[in-house]
Enzyme design. Structure first.
Site, PDB file in Angstrom:
ATOM      1  N   CYS A  27      -2.046 -15.529 -19.573  1.00  0.00           N
ATOM      2  CA  CYS A  27      -0.936 -16.289 -20.137  1.00  0.00           C
ATOM      3  C   CYS A  27      -0.741 -17.616 -19.419  1.00  0.00           C
ATOM      4  O   CYS A  27      -0.239 -18.574 -20.005  1.00  0.00           O
ATOM      5  CB  CYS A  27       0.344 -15.453 -20.161  1.00  0.00           C
ATOM      6  SG  CYS A  27       0.642 -14.525 -18.679  1.00  0.00           S
ATOM      7  N   ALA A  60      -2.500  -9.616  -5.880  1.00  0.00           N
ATOM      8  CA  ALA A  60      -1.171  -9.002  -5.911  1.00  0.00           C
ATOM      9  C   ALA A  60      -1.274  -7.489  -5.731  1.00  0.00           C
ATOM     10  O   ALA A  60      -0.557  -6.897  -4.915  1.00  0.00           O
ATOM     11  CB  ALA A  60      -0.478  -9.339  -7.221  1.00  0.00           C
ATOM     12  N   ALA A  61      -2.184  -6.866  -6.475  1.00  0.00           N
ATOM     13  CA  ALA A  61      -2.330  -5.417  -6.365  1.00  0.00           C
ATOM     14  C   ALA A  61      -2.883  -5.043  -4.992  1.00  0.00           C
ATOM     15  O   ALA A  61      -2.491  -4.028  -4.413  1.00  0.00           O
ATOM     16  CB  ALA A  61      -3.238  -4.899  -7.473  1.00  0.00           C
ATOM     17  N   GLY A 110     -15.817  -3.025 -12.198  1.00  0.00           N
ATOM     18  CA  GLY A 110     -17.193  -3.125 -11.723  1.00  0.00           C
ATOM     19  C   GLY A 110     -17.452  -2.282 -10.496  1.00  0.00           C
ATOM     20  O   GLY A 110     -18.385  -1.479 -10.454  1.00  0.00           O
ATOM     21  N   ILE A 111     -16.638  -2.440  -9.463  1.00  0.00           N
ATOM     22  CA  ILE A 111     -16.821  -1.631  -8.265  1.00  0.00           C
ATOM     23  C   ILE A 111     -16.381  -0.199  -8.545  1.00  0.00           C
ATOM     24  O   ILE A 111     -17.020   0.760  -8.132  1.00  0.00           O
ATOM     25  CB  ILE A 111     -16.028  -2.210  -7.067  1.00  0.00           C
ATOM     26  CG1 ILE A 111     -16.505  -3.624  -6.740  1.00  0.00           C
ATOM     27  CG2 ILE A 111     -16.162  -1.325  -5.840  1.00  0.00           C
ATOM     28  CD1 ILE A 111     -15.720  -4.288  -5.631  1.00  0.00           C
ATOM     29  N   ARG A 119     -22.130  -4.556 -16.778  1.00  0.00           N
ATOM     30  CA  ARG A 119     -22.217  -4.057 -15.405  1.00  0.00           C
ATOM     31  C   ARG A 119     -21.400  -2.786 -15.169  1.00  0.00           C
ATOM     32  O   ARG A 119     -21.677  -2.059 -14.238  1.00  0.00           O
ATOM     33  CB  ARG A 119     -21.807  -5.145 -14.414  1.00  0.00           C
ATOM     34  CG  ARG A 119     -20.402  -5.598 -14.624  1.00  0.00           C
ATOM     35  CD  ARG A 119     -20.068  -6.833 -13.810  1.00  0.00           C
ATOM     36  NE  ARG A 119     -18.693  -7.178 -14.068  1.00  0.00           N
ATOM     37  CZ  ARG A 119     -18.273  -7.776 -15.163  1.00  0.00           C
ATOM     38  NH1 ARG A 119     -19.140  -8.133 -16.085  1.00  0.00           N
ATOM     39  NH2 ARG A 119     -16.995  -8.017 -15.355  1.00  0.00           N
ATOM     40  N   GLY A 166      -8.522   1.145  -9.417  1.00  0.00           N
ATOM     41  CA  GLY A 166      -9.389   0.234 -10.167  1.00  0.00           C
ATOM     42  C   GLY A 166     -10.617   0.949 -10.685  1.00  0.00           C
ATOM     43  O   GLY A 166     -11.278   1.680  -9.953  1.00  0.00           O
TER      44      GLY A 166
END
Lengths: 406, 615
Positions: free
Chosen positions: B174, B121-122, B28-29, B60, B25
């Site tokens: 979606c 989910a991830a 933001g973090i 951010r 990821g």
């Protein structure tokens, strides 16, 4: 956040901590952000000051980082000042800021600036913060009479009314036995009540009887017709005033936040350690050397002496902590800058918006957990060596090798 | 690097330099984390993120600039972070961590994995991959001013899935645009609509049908796409923004209503694949509204009863007229900011979300309920991300030093309470022996109606959505090894529309599920029940004994026990961005039962339970 968009904040010291605070405040958005620093960038600044690059070494830190900082938010007007701050400085220019944040400033200068801020009308909100090795800390003084308009930032709670008794005091029951979630002492206002219409638009303080019922004012009077149906009770945010003490007062009698109950005495010890570091600097015109045993024992004895001056003395002085502080104080750990930078920026935003309860008044954090105990207890193995190439910078930056062992 | 090495001392510094890190990821973090890692001296970092940079990220995610919009987050984050230390070795993947390319062997290459994710989910997937590869994982999440960091190590600590979590409150675009199934989906859509018409235009908040829905494979939706192309070509006009179009109509209520609730819905209907397994929506015509009954007599307050369709349409028209005026008053570049306490703005969202709910056969809600749903959307806060990313690195350094047992689960609170706590460290919990992911023989009970549950629904909604698998194989433990689902494409598709009962799966049957990618095997025990309450399709029950403790006819979802239910009421918090407070439902709601609040509170090491969390 209207107040934010109209406010001006000054941050002094553009090292690793200063840039974190500046980044966060720029992202949050204020009208004017001024960064001030008289120091020139050195190679070791690059370790934590992420907006300085190698080609900036030798340039003024505030000036060198201002363009990159300005890119973060086009709505913030950003200016950089190259002047230093000491007790003889003319501080009158500070009057245009609502909040002044100092980093890397000697304690004496912090006190001078804090006193100046307190003398202004309205008082300027003052924060000072520093990272020393594995410890960091911040001090907040938002003045004698700081108005907090919203204590917690939570949405005001709202409930439907089932019934209101006529009584002294009257009792409100919630619709369908939903819990109201109010607390005793909350202020509540009413609307859309049928029957006891006198309550509509009325605000009163309540006392909670059960999760489903609460007492309000006296409803026996004639103006209070019997309740029929309907009605909504809504929590009213009541602003509160908080009174802060000056840095001078707080140094000897600190109001400490205790982040970790398992280490109840840690903040008091770090407070003492920070005072001792400043005292050390005043005495020797330098800070303790990295992993230097002599300097560290000096610091410990300074701390012990200072403890006798405190109003609330530290009962158990944590010498291990003081030693680690002394060994590491000249270094700066990026994650610690980031953590404290987040907190201080948040306090700065609280200072100009009055939203959320501010920290009163000292916050100390440490991460000595990241140091291995054997490393901390056998400093001999940390004799300075030449910097190795893994550092990412050429070996001829010898200044590093003296201060920072690898 | 240099400065921190002075603090860390030699052994730690060596570990930092040699360590291989995976950062999942770059939002933001993730941005904050990459900066901290590079500055701390970490040299060998792989960062992976599926997303591209959006305008709304810039306030951010400080590694991104305006000129980066549309580019890969991972790639730009890498380039920006390299400025902080040009010698670091950062590899960026613009990809989903759930892709089969990143198997257990990929994870095994790393010393440690750090999550900076925005969805359940991830998180579930990375949790399983790290368990399978036996690599320490540092998990994190933020929600507004709240944040949390925890360390997960196989056999030593709780895994991400040891504790049941409240249902995920963030939704794929979606679902919002094409296939809403819960009232909150319609509320989110209505707020987006408000912004599209009057507020800050955000491309992420499109309200028109989404033709790139992953469900619409090559052929499906083709008709719809062609129609769209034709109309564009024929008209020779470019696609207009919803606002431009609405302004050109002069905010004509009838025209806008018919576009949103009739034409767009008809268009959605033309994407036939979407409706094979769903109840198709019913378009509405402004001049021909259905007679729907008011739920309560008119003596009940307006905010507290469900409006009829005609009322909704009336409120919609009134609000449009009112908002049009307010909007015009803002001047040329002005816009309105949605506020739940603004009557017009709130009425607009209440009416439009209810009209949409009606169209999709979703329960309508009172304005009061909608207000609490719409008001609970928590924005991401830069300072929280900064603090949490810093805590991740500090926990990471402890893991590197081989002192994982000293790691803490750390909660960041909004502000200090009278007890003066802000960052609250709690001891890490031991793995739950009943966890259906990390226990030695994972099993789980699923309550469902075997006569109504199709194999496809079992795969999509239970195995993938609720149980977090990516590519499951399923066989029945019936002595014959009957295969129900295969992860190989084209093998078992003929089973898709069949019901479980057709394979003699009934009460007490056992399904053996295996996800090869996650190296994860799970035994599912089926508990048949004719009808579940609240029209749920199924219930995942953590532990069989709990189910036995209560008769099946009773409500099998139990807030304080080891159960998760799929379609719980969407009440407490709605999450946007990388916002998910992992286990602590720190946001209190007035109408929560007290034991529910307790269940969601994090456990503490030393002092028990008294206001540790809620500051």
């Amino acid at each position: 956040m209207k107040q934010m968009a109209n406010s001006a904040i000054l941050i002094y010291g553009m090292g690793g901590l200063g840039i974190e605070i500046a980044k966060n405040i720029a992202l949050a958005g204020v009208k004017n952000l001024t960064i001030q620093d008289c120091k020139l960038a050195e190679i070791q600044d690059l370790g934590t000051q992420f907006f300085l690059r190698e080609e900036d070494v030798g340039k003024n830190r505030a000036e060198a980082s201002s363009s990159r900082l300005a890119e973060l938010n086009p709505y913030v007007s950003l200016s950089a000042l190259k002047t230093g701050l000491d007790c003889d400085s003319d501080l009158s220019y500070l009057a245009r800021y609502q909040c002044v944040i100092l980093t890397e400033a000697p304690l004496k200068v912090q006190i001078c600036v804090n006193n100046f801020c307190r003398q202004q009308t309205p008082q300027i909100k003052f924060i000072s913060a520093d990272v020393f090795g594995v410890c960091c800390g911040a001090f907040c003084d938002f003045g004698d009479n700081f108005e907090i308009t919203d204590l917690d930032g939570e949405e005001p709670k709202e409930i439907f009314i089932e019934k209101i008794s006529k009584g002294k005091p009257g009792v409100v029951s919630c619709f369908k036995n939903k819990m109201h979630g109010f607390d005793t002492g909350d202020h509540v206002t009413f609307r859309e009540i049928y029957g006891m219409t006198a309550l509509n638009g009325w605000t009163c303080q309540i006392k909670v009887l059960s999760p489903y019922m609460f007492e309000i004012c006296d409803t026996t009077g004639e103006e209070f017709a019997p309740y029929k149906h309907g009605g909504i009770a809504r929590q009213v945010k009541v602003s509160q005033n908080a009174s802060f003490k000056s840095l001078e007062q707080e140094i000897l009698n600190p109001s400490l936040l205790i982040p970790d109950l398992c280490r109840f005495e840690a903040p008091a010890n770090i407070h003492l350690g920070f005072l001792a570091l400043h005292r050390f600097n005043e005495k020797f015109k330098r800070f303790p050397k990295a992993w230097c045993v002599d300097d560290s024992s000096n610091l410990v004895s300074l701390a012990k002496g200072l403890n006798t001056e405190l109003t609330n003395k530290v009962t158990t002085i944590d010498e291990d902590l003081l030693n680690v502080l002394s060994y590491t104080n000249t270094g700066c750990l990026s994650p610690l800058c980031a953590a404290l930078g987040g907190f201080v920026a948040q306090e700065g935003i609280k200072a100009v918006t009055g939203k959320f309860t501010p920290l009163k008044q000292w916050l100390y954090l440490d991460c000595r957990d990241v140091i291995n105990k054997e490393e901390a207890t056998t400093p001999d193995m940390f004799t300075p060596r030449l910097v190795k190439q893994q550092l990412g910078y050429p070996q001829n930056k010898t200044k590093l090798s003296c201060v920072y062992p690898l | 690097m240099a400065a921190s090495l002075g603090v860390l001392g030699e052994p730690t510094s060596k570990n930092v330099l040699s360590c291989k890190l995976l950062v999942v990821g770059a939002g933001g973090i993730g941005c904050e984390l990459l900066k901290n890692l590079v500055l701390t001296g970490f040299h060998d970092i792989v960062v992976i993120d599926l997303d591209t940079i959006d305008v709304s990220n810039l306030n951010r995610q400080f590694l991104f600039r305006k000129e980066h919009v549309g580019k890969s987050k991972a790639q730009v984050a890498k380039e920006s972070a390299l400025n902080f230390n040009p010698n670091a070795k950062i590899t960026a993947y613009h990809d989903s961590i759930m892709s089969p390319d990143y198997g257990v062997d990929f994870f095994k290459k790393f010393t440690m994995v750090m999550n900076a994710l925005d969805n359940r989910a991830a998180r579930n997937h990375v949790n399983r991959m790290c368990l399978a590869a036996d690599i320490p994982l540092i998990e994190s999440g933020t929600a507004g001013y709240l944040g949390q960091v925890t360390v997960i190590k196989k056999g030593l600590t709780e895994c991400y899935e040891c504790q049941p979590k409240p249902p995920q409150k963030s939704f794929p675009g979606c679902t919002i645009r094409n296939t809403p199934s819960e009232p909150i989906h319609c509320v989110v859509w209505a707020k987006h609509l408000f912004n599209q018409l009057f507020g800050e235009e955000d491309p992420d908040q499109d309200v028109s049908p989404d033709t790139e829905d992953p469900e619409l494979t090559a052929e499906a939706g083709q008709t719809a796409l062609e129609q769209k192309e034709q109309s564009n070509v024929a008209g020779g006009i470019e696609r207009k923004s919803t606002r431009t179009w609405a302004m050109e109509t002069g905010y004509d209520a009838k025209k806008i209503f018919n576009k949103l609730f009739r034409d767009d819905i008809k268009y959605l209907l033309s994407m036939e694949t979407l409706w094979k397994k769903r109840r198709p929506p019913n378009p509405l015509d402004f001049d021909n509204l259905p007679h729907t009954e008011c739920s309560e007599p008119s003596t009940v307050m307006r905010d507290q009863r469900v409006w009829s369709m005609k009322e909704c349409a009336q409120v919609f028209s009134d609000c449009l007229a009112g908002l049009k005026k307010e909007f015009a008053n803002q001047g040329e570049n002005g816009m309105l900011v949605w506020d739940k306490d603004d009557e017009l703005a709130m009425d607009f969202v209440a009416s439009t979300s209810n009209i949409r709910s009606h169209i999709f056969g979703i329960n309508q809600k009172t304005k009061f309920d909608i207000k609490s749903m719409a008001g609970n959307i928590i924005p991401a806060i830069a300072t929280t991300n900064a603090i949490i990313a810093a805590v991740i690195v500090m926990e990471g350094l402890k893991v590197l030093n081989g002192r994982i047992e000293e790691c803490k689960q750390i909660y960041l609170n909004r502000q200090p309470n009278p007890r003066k706590k802000l960052l609250v460290p709690c001891a890490l919990d031991k793995p739950s022996p009943k966890c259906y992911v990390c226990s030695s023989k994972p099993e789980v009970t699923v309550v469902l109606n075997t006569e109504k549950m199709t194999i496809k629904t079992l795969e999509d909604k239970i195995l993938k959505s609720a149980l977090g698998m990516v590519a499951p194989d399923v066989e029945i433990d019936d002595g014959k090894g009957t295969i129900l689902i295969s992860s190989e494409e084209g093998e078992m598709e003929e089973n898709n529309d069949k019901f479980l009962s057709e394979f003699h799966v009934g009460n007490g049957s056992i399904l053996k599920c295996d996800d090869f990618l996650q190296s994860y095997e799970l035994k599912i025990i089926i508990a048949h029940k004719d009808k579940l309450e609240e029209d749920k399709e199924f219930d995942v029950v953590g532990d069989l004994s709990e189910l036995h403790a209560k008769p099946l006819v009773e409500q099998p979802t139990n807030q304080n026990g080891g159960t998760t239910s799929h379609q719980e009421e969407e009440d407490d918090l709605m999450i946007v961005d990388e916002v998910e407070v992992i286990k602590s439902g720190t946001k209190r709601k007035a109408d929560q039962e007290p034991d529910e609040i307790n269940a969601k509170r994090p456990k503490s090491s030393g002092d028990h339970n008294d206001d540790i969390v809620i500051l």
